[in-house]
Design a protein around this motif. Structure first.
Motif, short mmCIF file in Angstrom:
data_model
loop_
_atom_site.label_atom_id
_atom_site.label_comp_id
_atom_site.label_asym_id
_atom_site.label_seq_id
_atom_site.Cartn_x
_atom_site.Cartn_y
_atom_site.Cartn_z
N GLU A 84 0.81 -1.21 0.00
CA GLU A 84 0.00 0.00 0.00
C GLU A 84 0.85 1.27 0.00
N PHE A 85 2.14 1.13 0.25
CA PHE A 85 3.05 2.27 0.15
C PHE A 85 3.43 2.54 -1.31
N ALA A 86 3.18 1.57 -2.18
CA ALA A 86 3.62 1.66 -3.58
C ALA A 86 2.60 2.37 -4.45
N ALA A 87 3.12 3.18 -5.37
CA ALA A 87 2.27 3.88 -6.33
C ALA A 87 2.29 3.16 -7.69
N GLY A 88 3.16 2.18 -7.84
CA GLY A 88 3.26 1.44 -9.10
C GLY A 88 4.68 1.00 -9.36
N ASP A 139 7.70 2.07 -6.90
CA ASP A 139 7.80 3.50 -6.58
C ASP A 139 6.98 3.75 -5.31
N VAL A 140 7.61 4.20 -4.24
CA VAL A 140 6.88 4.41 -2.99
C VAL A 140 7.02 5.84 -2.49
N LYS A 141 6.08 6.19 -1.67
CA LYS A 141 6.12 7.45 -0.92
C LYS A 141 6.33 7.05 0.54
N CYS A 168 7.58 2.71 5.09
CA CYS A 168 7.55 1.47 4.33
C CYS A 168 8.60 0.49 4.86
N TYR A 169 9.79 1.00 5.12
CA TYR A 169 10.88 0.17 5.66
C TYR A 169 10.51 -0.37 7.04
N ASP A 170 9.96 0.49 7.88
CA ASP A 170 9.53 0.05 9.21
C ASP A 170 8.49 -1.05 9.12
N GLU A 197 13.24 -13.90 -5.76
CA GLU A 197 13.16 -12.65 -6.51
C GLU A 197 13.41 -11.49 -5.57
N ARG A 198 14.02 -10.45 -6.11
CA ARG A 198 14.34 -9.26 -5.31
C ARG A 198 13.34 -8.16 -5.66
N ILE A 199 12.69 -7.61 -4.62
CA ILE A 199 11.73 -6.53 -4.79
C ILE A 199 12.28 -5.31 -4.08
N GLU A 200 12.51 -4.27 -4.86
CA GLU A 200 13.08 -3.02 -4.33
C GLU A 200 11.95 -2.03 -4.09
N PHE A 201 11.98 -1.39 -2.94
CA PHE A 201 11.06 -0.30 -2.62
C PHE A 201 11.90 0.96 -2.71
#
Length: 157
Positions: free
Chosen positions: A32-36, A105-107, A112-114, A149-153
């Protein structure tokens, strides 16, 4: 009189708002932190060949730099709303499945990290990282999925 002053709008409204926001963060899912989709990471052994190939497909080289920490050339190639991050690390698998990561892409990257840590995701980056990419830099972290798989925020600053 003093009790009424403490119970006024200035006293209870911030408390209610803080409780509401705390509950919202607790029930949020990491996505939910991700915009796409921000980009797809592609390691390469030959940056010039990779750029030429993707430009031949219609991608535009929108940003190119050197990641000094890793001593790697980096290029962001864009076609419509798809961005490929190619980085010349001389370790490309050279076989199907060679894409290294996908970045969301996150805001609010800190929250998000926490949340990722709180929910027990395996963080495979060195915690929160930063790179001087784009105009003001980026902050990011990477988790590992169930298929390795690696998912980057990633948040552009």
């Amino acid at each position: 009189m003093k009790r009424k002053e403490r119970c006024g709008v200035r006293g209870w409204l911030p408390v209610l708002l803080a409780r509401f926001l705390h509950r919202m963060v607790i029930v949020m899912k990491l996505g939910e932190f991700a915009a796409g989709l921000q980009h797809v990471g592609l390691p390469t052994n030959d940056m010039d060949k990779t750029i030429a190939f993707y430009e031949g497909l219609g991608f535009e080289n929108v940003y190119e730099t050197v990641n000094e920490a890793a001593k790697e050339r980096v290029a962001f190639l864009r076609l419509g709303n798809l961005t490929m991050e190619a980085y010349e690390n001389k370790q490309a698998a050279m076989e199907s499945g060679a894409i290294d990561h996908l970045a969301l892409d996150v805001k609010n990257i800190d929250a998000c990290y926490d949340k990722a840590r709180e929910q027990g995701y395996e963080i495979v980056s060195r915690g929160m990282e930063e790179l001087p990419f784009w105009e003001k830099g980026v902050r990011f972290f990477i988790i590992l999925g169930p298929n390795q798989e690696r998912i980057e925020f990633n948040e552009m600053l």
